[in-house]
Design a protein around this motif. Sequence first.
Motif, PDB file in Angstrom:
ATOM      1  N   LYS A  50       0.830  -1.200   0.000  1.00 37.50           N
ATOM      2  CA  LYS A  50       0.000   0.000   0.000  1.00 37.50           C
ATOM      3  C   LYS A  50       0.865   1.250   0.000  1.00 37.50           C
ATOM      4  O   LYS A  50       0.547   2.229  -0.665  1.00 37.50           O
ATOM      5  N   TYR A  67      -5.995   6.024  -7.631  1.00 36.17           N
ATOM      6  CA  TYR A  67      -7.210   6.485  -6.948  1.00 36.17           C
ATOM      7  C   TYR A  67      -8.413   5.628  -7.307  1.00 36.17           C
ATOM      8  O   TYR A  67      -9.163   5.199  -6.443  1.00 36.17           O
ATOM      9  N   SER A  71      -7.129   2.052  -4.808  1.00 33.92           N
ATOM     10  CA  SER A  71      -7.357   2.590  -3.466  1.00 33.92           C
ATOM     11  C   SER A  71      -8.279   1.708  -2.637  1.00 33.92           C
ATOM     12  O   SER A  71      -7.993   1.428  -1.485  1.00 33.92           O
ATOM     13  N   LYS A  72      -9.387   1.269  -3.184  1.00 36.80           N
ATOM     14  CA  LYS A  72     -10.343   0.405  -2.470  1.00 36.80           C
ATOM     15  C   LYS A  72     -10.635   0.917  -1.064  1.00 36.80           C
ATOM     16  O   LYS A  72     -10.658   0.167  -0.098  1.00 36.80           O
ATOM     17  N   GLY A  73     -10.810   2.227  -0.944  1.00 32.67           N
ATOM     18  CA  GLY A  73     -11.150   2.811   0.346  1.00 32.67           C
ATOM     19  C   GLY A  73      -9.980   2.991   1.293  1.00 32.67           C
ATOM     20  O   GLY A  73     -10.177   3.351   2.441  1.00 32.67           O
ATOM     21  N   ASP A  74      -8.769   2.750   0.845  1.00 33.13           N
ATOM     22  CA  ASP A  74      -7.601   2.913   1.706  1.00 33.13           C
ATOM     23  C   ASP A  74      -7.294   4.398   1.874  1.00 33.13           C
ATOM     24  O   ASP A  74      -7.123   5.123   0.890  1.00 33.13           O
ATOM     25  N   GLU A  75      -7.210   4.841   3.108  1.00 31.68           N
ATOM     26  CA  GLU A  75      -7.021   6.260   3.405  1.00 31.68           C
ATOM     27  C   GLU A  75      -5.671   6.781   2.919  1.00 31.68           C
ATOM     28  O   GLU A  75      -5.591   7.884   2.363  1.00 31.68           O
ATOM     29  N   ASN A  78      -5.689   7.051  -0.988  1.00 34.53           N
ATOM     30  CA  ASN A  78      -6.558   8.159  -1.400  1.00 34.53           C
ATOM     31  C   ASN A  78      -5.894   9.503  -1.129  1.00 34.53           C
ATOM     32  O   ASN A  78      -5.941  10.412  -1.958  1.00 34.53           O
TER      33      ASN A  78
END
Length: 146
Positions: A50, A67, A71-75, A78
Amino acid sequence: MCIACGWKPEHEEMLKDNPFFDYFRSVMDSVSDKNDGGDGVAEALQLDNKNWIAAASYLGPAFLYTYFVKSKGDELINYHANQACLLFIFDVATNAFKVIPVIGKPIKKLCGLAAFVFAFLNAKKAVAHKMEPVPFIGELGIELLK
């Protein structure tokens, strides 16, 4: 087939008996996401992946791929994709300086150099799992997006 020299094995068995390929296969098996021996190595590798994906956001328009696809919702991903987007917009916007006679091109080159340095520094921060904005540009972008 080798891309560099065009070498192609005569038989498929040549690859199976080659110690180099056996070692390469064992290394790839050990770092795959499927291999979780309960020792936390897979989680650490996932975290490391990541970080590298977030750092790859700073490679020009690659922030779009990181993005929307990775990303799959990874802070972390993103955040760095957004920062890379702001940096990319800055670099594209500085093309307007080219039309200014005499000093336009040097200003554009300095801005391009600054964008390159900022991208390198923030990619380094992404690998270190830090969420710090791009100097000057990122802070302004955060204020504009609020």
